[in-house]
Design a protein around this motif. Structure first.
Motif, mmCIF file in Angstrom:
data_model
loop_
_atom_site.group_PDB
_atom_site.id
_atom_site.type_symbol
_atom_site.label_atom_id
_atom_site.label_comp_id
_atom_site.label_asym_id
_atom_site.label_seq_id
_atom_site.Cartn_x
_atom_site.Cartn_y
_atom_site.Cartn_z
ATOM 1 N N LYS A 2 -11.660 -51.646 1.941
ATOM 2 C CA LYS A 2 -11.682 -51.270 3.348
ATOM 3 C C LYS A 2 -10.958 -52.326 4.186
ATOM 4 O O LYS A 2 -10.879 -53.490 3.812
ATOM 5 N N ALA A 48 -12.576 -50.207 10.069
ATOM 6 C CA ALA A 48 -13.482 -50.826 11.036
ATOM 7 C C ALA A 48 -12.689 -51.651 12.034
ATOM 8 O O ALA A 48 -11.603 -52.144 11.728
ATOM 9 N N LEU A 120 -20.834 -49.300 7.095
ATOM 10 C CA LEU A 120 -19.607 -49.870 6.540
ATOM 11 C C LEU A 120 -19.836 -50.590 5.206
ATOM 12 O O LEU A 120 -18.892 -50.826 4.469
#
Length: 121
Positions: A2, A48, A120
């Motif tokens: 991520k 994010a 997340l």
């Protein structure tokens, strides 16, 4: 892996937050203001965003509103970060599309907790 975009006009805050977020197994990118962040998101939308409120050129709230209008701009989880603790400020950030809100100064535990709450981690 991520990705997280850290948006803050303080280079020191970006570096400290970057180390914390890298330890959470994210690739980290940085932007010094909202306009720079919007350009970065248009190039490659992150998973994010850790977003400061008060910045020159384009503040965090204006960036967030612009982000949410972009194609794919509904996808990033946005954690707003500010020294403001007034309920009105927090409410405005949440109504504008923030997923979570943390106060400055923050530490690794706070970021990890908010990232977990936001789904997340």
């Amino acid at each position: 892996m991520k990705t997280c975009l850290i948006v803050d006009d303080s280079r020191v805050v970006r570096k400290v937050a970057g180390r914390i977020i890298q330890d959470l197994k994210f690739d980290v990118r940085e932007a010094g203001d909202g306009a720079e962040a919007l350009t970065a998101c248009r190039e490659d939308m992150p998973d994010a965003i850790l977003l400061d409120w008060s910045m020159p050129v384009m503040n965090g709230l204006d960036f967030l509103r612009a982000l949410r209008r972009e194609r794919g701009g509904d996808k990033p989880t946005v954690v707003f970060c500010s020294t403001e603790n007034d309920a009105e400020y927090i409410g405005e950030a949440m109504r504008s599309g923030a997923n979570e809100f943390i106060m400055k100064p923050f530490d690794a535990d706070i970021i990890e907790s908010k990232f977990a709450e936001a789904g997340l981690l």
